[in-house]
Design a protein around this motif. Structure first.
Motif, PDB file in Angstrom:
ATOM      1  N   VAL A  68       0.850  -1.188   0.000  1.00  0.00           N
ATOM      2  CA  VAL A  68       0.000   0.000   0.000  1.00  0.00           C
ATOM      3  C   VAL A  68       0.884   1.236   0.000  1.00  0.00           C
ATOM      4  O   VAL A  68       1.843   1.328   0.772  1.00  0.00           O
ATOM      5  N   GLY A  69       0.549   2.204  -0.840  1.00  0.00           N
ATOM      6  CA  GLY A  69       1.196   3.509  -0.817  1.00  0.00           C
ATOM      7  C   GLY A  69       0.163   4.563  -0.481  1.00  0.00           C
ATOM      8  O   GLY A  69      -0.961   4.530  -0.997  1.00  0.00           O
ATOM      9  N   VAL A  70       0.506   5.484   0.402  1.00  0.00           N
ATOM     10  CA  VAL A  70      -0.429   6.508   0.851  1.00  0.00           C
ATOM     11  C   VAL A  70       0.221   7.883   0.734  1.00  0.00           C
ATOM     12  O   VAL A  70       1.318   8.102   1.254  1.00  0.00           O
ATOM     13  N   ARG A  96      -1.238   1.255  11.590  1.00  0.00           N
ATOM     14  CA  ARG A  96      -2.645   0.850  11.610  1.00  0.00           C
ATOM     15  C   ARG A  96      -3.043   0.155  10.312  1.00  0.00           C
ATOM     16  O   ARG A  96      -3.741  -0.873  10.333  1.00  0.00           O
ATOM     17  N   LEU A  97      -2.620   0.710   9.188  1.00  0.00           N
ATOM     18  CA  LEU A  97      -2.957   0.090   7.910  1.00  0.00           C
ATOM     19  C   LEU A  97      -2.282  -1.269   7.747  1.00  0.00           C
ATOM     20  O   LEU A  97      -2.905  -2.241   7.315  1.00  0.00           O
ATOM     21  N   SER A  98      -0.998  -1.342   8.078  1.00  0.00           N
ATOM     22  CA  SER A  98      -0.277  -2.598   7.917  1.00  0.00           C
ATOM     23  C   SER A  98      -0.892  -3.695   8.780  1.00  0.00           C
ATOM     24  O   SER A  98      -1.125  -4.822   8.310  1.00  0.00           O
ATOM     25  N   ILE A 104       0.954  -6.401   5.446  1.00  0.00           N
ATOM     26  CA  ILE A 104       1.618  -6.123   4.174  1.00  0.00           C
ATOM     27  C   ILE A 104       2.360  -4.790   4.306  1.00  0.00           C
ATOM     28  O   ILE A 104       2.018  -3.953   5.152  1.00  0.00           O
ATOM     29  N   PRO A 105       3.392  -4.567   3.506  1.00  0.00           N
ATOM     30  CA  PRO A 105       4.163  -3.322   3.638  1.00  0.00           C
ATOM     31  C   PRO A 105       3.348  -2.100   3.235  1.00  0.00           C
ATOM     32  O   PRO A 105       2.555  -2.147   2.291  1.00  0.00           O
ATOM     33  N   VAL A 106       3.545  -1.025   3.973  1.00  0.00           N
ATOM     34  CA  VAL A 106       2.854   0.242   3.732  1.00  0.00           C
ATOM     35  C   VAL A 106       3.886   1.357   3.721  1.00  0.00           C
ATOM     36  O   VAL A 106       4.760   1.412   4.592  1.00  0.00           O
ATOM     37  N   VAL A 107       3.809   2.251   2.743  1.00  0.00           N
ATOM     38  CA  VAL A 107       4.704   3.394   2.671  1.00  0.00           C
ATOM     39  C   VAL A 107       3.864   4.668   2.595  1.00  0.00           C
ATOM     40  O   VAL A 107       2.825   4.698   1.930  1.00  0.00           O
ATOM     41  N   LEU A 108       4.280   5.701   3.310  1.00  0.00           N
ATOM     42  CA  LEU A 108       3.593   6.990   3.307  1.00  0.00           C
ATOM     43  C   LEU A 108       4.544   8.090   2.874  1.00  0.00           C
ATOM     44  O   LEU A 108       5.755   8.022   3.141  1.00  0.00           O
ATOM     45  N   ALA A 109       3.991   9.115   2.248  1.00  0.00           N
ATOM     46  CA  ALA A 109       4.774  10.285   1.875  1.00  0.00           C
ATOM     47  C   ALA A 109       3.851  11.489   1.845  1.00  0.00           C
ATOM     48  O   ALA A 109       2.642  11.344   1.613  1.00  0.00           O
ATOM     49  N   ALA A 297       4.469   2.360  -3.632  1.00  0.00           N
ATOM     50  CA  ALA A 297       4.156   0.980  -3.247  1.00  0.00           C
ATOM     51  C   ALA A 297       4.840   0.002  -4.176  1.00  0.00           C
ATOM     52  O   ALA A 297       5.383  -1.029  -3.727  1.00  0.00           O
ATOM     53  N   ARG A 298       4.872   0.271  -5.461  1.00  0.00           N
ATOM     54  CA  ARG A 298       5.567  -0.583  -6.424  1.00  0.00           C
ATOM     55  C   ARG A 298       7.053  -0.636  -6.111  1.00  0.00           C
ATOM     56  O   ARG A 298       7.692  -1.695  -6.208  1.00  0.00           O
ATOM     57  N   ASP A 299       7.607   0.513  -5.719  1.00  0.00           N
ATOM     58  CA  ASP A 299       9.036   0.545  -5.395  1.00  0.00           C
ATOM     59  C   ASP A 299       9.345  -0.336  -4.177  1.00  0.00           C
ATOM     60  O   ASP A 299      10.437  -0.913  -4.086  1.00  0.00           O
TER      61      ASP A 299
END
Length: 303
Positions: A68-70, A96-98, A104-109, A297-299
């Motif tokens: 997930v990318g946020v 919380r999302l993970s 699953i991996p989650v990344v935020l920016a 998220a793809r990265d």
């Protein structure tokens, strides 16, 4: 089919997508905040929304989303009290999302960096090894793009062009200083100045630009003052960064050549010994933040 979830969060709602391994948008959906505006209201509904997207992906493609990318509003800190404890922070949102999605991996920016990443890879910055992305809405936000990605800085503050002082002693900015670009050239600042100049109870920046284009002298004065302040901020950034391209996004970019023609002229007047950078509108509109979240998220998976 392998895919990831992309979420672009604003104060009033969320834009979401399922993104394939080659960047293809497999599914898109937008949702307004159901419990009132504001980041807390949006975040309360983010996990259920992500769970729905994951179920939709599993049903459609036979596999669940792998990451997930946020993209979150720029004011959300990296660490803090966390969601559900009276505040928001990126680490709290990520955890919380993970946890809710099976670890699953989650990344935020910050949204501006996610949007800049999308513009750099897919939009107006494609092929530019160095660019500055500037989003002009209720505030002025920036991100520095290179052929390696988006610069974050030593303290996660790189690109904050909105807090470059361009009019010392000018209007008070939200950061507490006076004369920041944010306080004199954001869409909100233009709207305030135009309301004061016109006496109109309701005014907006695009309306000011339109009135200026139609020959209204008061509107032209407000618009030109904002354009010149923006040019001063861009020149400061360009002097330091030597960007090949300056990409202007956000709501004010919708003014088109009413903004870009005088802005290019003002930058040319100030450029001195440096090469004039290209000044172009963002290409991806309000989908850029969500698209950038998908790329992040793809990265994660590629790494």
């Amino acid at each position: 089919m392998r895919h990831v979830i992309a979420l672009g969060v604003s104060d009033t709602g969320t834009r979401a997508a399922l993104v394939g391994p080659d960047g293809t948008l497999l599914y898109e959906e937008g949702r307004a905040a159901g419990r009132g505006a504001g980041p807390e209201a949006v975040m309360e509904e983010l996990l259920p929304f992500a769970e729905e997207l994951r179920a939709r992906g599993r049903d459609r493609f036979g596999t669940a989303a792998e990451a997930v990318g946020v993209a979150v509003p720029g004011g959300v800190p990296i660490r803090g009290t966390g969601v559900g404890s009276g505040g928001l922070c990126r680490e709290g949102i990520r955890e919380r999302l993970s946890r809710g999605l099976g670890r699953i991996p989650v990344v935020l920016a910050p949204e501006v960096r996610a949007a800049a990443l999308a513009e750099g890879r897919l939009g107006a910055g494609r092929g530019a090894d160095r660019f500055l992305f500037v989003s002009i809405d209720g505030r002025v936000a920036g991100a520095i793009g290179t052929d390696r990605g988006i610069e974050t800085g030593a303290h996660d503050r790189a690109g904050a062009i909105g807090h470059v002082v361009v009019r010392p002693g000018g209007p008070v900015c939200g950061c507490g200083r006076r004369g920041c670009l944010d306080a004199v050239a954001s869409a909100a600042a233009i709207a305030r100045s135009w309301a004061a100049a016109s006496g109109a109870p309701v005014a907006d920046a695009i309306g000011c630009g339109r009135a200026a284009g139609n020959g209204d002298a008061a509107a032209a004065g407000v618009w030109q003052a904002a354009v010149e302040a923006l040019a001063d901020g861009l020149i400061t950034a360009h002097t330091l960064l030597d960007s090949r391209t300056l990409i202007i996004g956000g709501g004010l970019a919708a003014a088109g050549e009413t903004l870009f023609a005088p802005l290019r002229a003002a930058v040319r007047e100030r450029i001195a010994f440096r090469r004039v950078p290209g000044i172009v509108p963002a290409a991806l509109g309000d989908t850029a933040g969500c698209l950038g979240a998908g790329l992040l998220a793809r990265d994660l998976l590629a790494g």
